[in-house]
Scaffold this motif. Structure first.
Motif, short mmCIF file in Angstrom:
data_model
loop_
_atom_site.label_atom_id
_atom_site.label_comp_id
_atom_site.label_asym_id
_atom_site.label_seq_id
_atom_site.Cartn_x
_atom_site.Cartn_y
_atom_site.Cartn_z
N GLN A 145 4.16 -2.76 10.31
CA GLN A 145 4.25 -2.32 8.91
C GLN A 145 3.54 -0.98 8.71
O GLN A 145 4.02 -0.12 7.96
N ALA A 146 2.41 -0.81 9.39
CA ALA A 146 1.67 0.47 9.29
C ALA A 146 2.53 1.61 9.81
O ALA A 146 2.60 2.68 9.20
N ALA A 147 3.21 1.38 10.92
CA ALA A 147 4.09 2.41 11.49
C ALA A 147 5.22 2.72 10.51
O ALA A 147 5.61 3.88 10.35
N GLY A 148 5.73 1.71 9.83
CA GLY A 148 6.77 1.90 8.83
C GLY A 148 6.29 2.80 7.69
O GLY A 148 6.99 3.72 7.27
N ARG A 149 5.07 2.55 7.24
CA ARG A 149 4.52 3.39 6.15
C ARG A 149 4.27 4.81 6.65
O ARG A 149 4.56 5.78 5.96
N LEU A 150 3.74 4.92 7.87
CA LEU A 150 3.45 6.25 8.42
C LEU A 150 4.71 7.10 8.51
O LEU A 150 4.71 8.27 8.13
N PHE A 151 5.80 6.50 9.00
CA PHE A 151 7.02 7.28 9.24
C PHE A 151 8.06 7.14 8.12
O PHE A 151 9.18 7.64 8.25
N GLY A 152 7.71 6.40 7.05
CA GLY A 152 8.66 6.24 5.96
C GLY A 152 9.89 5.44 6.35
O GLY A 152 11.00 5.73 5.91
#
Ligand SMILES: [Zn+2]
Length: 257
Positions: free
Chosen positions: A247-254
């Motif tokens: 989920q963090a990676a999703g937020r980081l990369f939109g």
């Protein structure tokens, strides 16, 4: 589902078996691979890989600090053109490296700040390489101009104090890779202090291979090894580490991961 947020599978170390390497990543559950560029020469290789593995590979475009030299303005011009023309999810990798060579120290700082401005104007996150330069990189990120740029300190190797400084910035993420499995690698204390909602996993393939494969070529299928170490040290279920970091990676990369 796992994400390798920093992997150089386009490099020549993988020319002989790139397809197999990606297939192994997918069967290990590593569904997306973010490929950060290095210099002008690596652009065609990176583009080829994005074309060969659509939906799996995502690209980041930038000039690596170790590639900053007397030609940096010309080279960065070409890279900026590529960044603006393509559909890249980040600017990277960029940053400061005072470990190998400090000849181009001031130029590295200039190139880094220039590329952070590209992040602001394009609305893209920065993939930051800071080696022997974590304080300097943090100082730049703490400045009024850049404190709202979303970024990840890739292959984080800082102290607890530096981690706290990074976490005091609202948009900074921490990239954790194979070094956390090394005997004298990232201290368990650091791993325990990480805010998982702002922690992403990465292999930095072909470098920084986790134990028990240390000494051999790294590859993206090893992401769960890094996660297992994190889960063990923090005494958290592996599934929790998986969900939080994805989920963090999703937020980081939109992305909707
Ligand atoms: Zn890298």
């Amino acid at each position: 589902m796992w994400i390798d947020t920093h992997t150089h599978l386009f490099s020549e170390e993988f020319d002989a078996d790139r397809k197999d390497v990606v297939a192994r990543a997918l069967s290990a559950g590593v569904q997306h691979l973010v490929l950060p560029n290095i210099d002008v020469d690596s652009v065609p290789r990176l583009r080829q890989m994005l074309a060969d593995f659509p939906g799996v590979c995502l690209g980041a475009m930038g000039l690596h600090p170790c590639s900053v030299d007397g030609e940096w303005r010309v080279n960065l011009g070409k890279i900026e053109q590529e960044l603006r023309a393509g559909s890249y999810v980040a600017v990277g990798e960029i940053g400061l490296d005072f470990y190998w060579d400090t000849t181009w120290r001031n130029e590295q700082i200039e190139a880094f700040c220039y590329q952070l401005r590209l992040c602001s104007s394009l609305g893209l996150p920065a993939l930051i390489h800071a080696r022997n330069a974590t304080d300097e990189a943090l100082e730049i990120l703490e400045s009024l101009e850049f404190r709202h740029v979303r970024s990840v300190l890739h292959a984080f190797s800082g102290t607890l104090e530096q981690l706290a400084r990074a976490m005091a910035l609202p948009e900074v993420y921490i990239g954790i890779g194979g070094v956390c499995t090394f005997k004298n690698g990232l201290a368990p204390e650091i791993l325990r202090q990480l805010e998982l909602s702002r922690t992403v996993l990465e292999t930095d393939s072909p470098y920084l291979t986790p134990v028990p494969h240390r000494g051999k070529r790294n590859e993206s299928a090893y992401i769960p090894i890094i996660a297992r170490r994190l889960a063990e040290v923090r005494a958290e279920p592996l599934e929790f580490v998986e969900t939080m970091t994805t989920q963090a990676a999703g937020r980081l990369f939109g992305q909707s991961w």
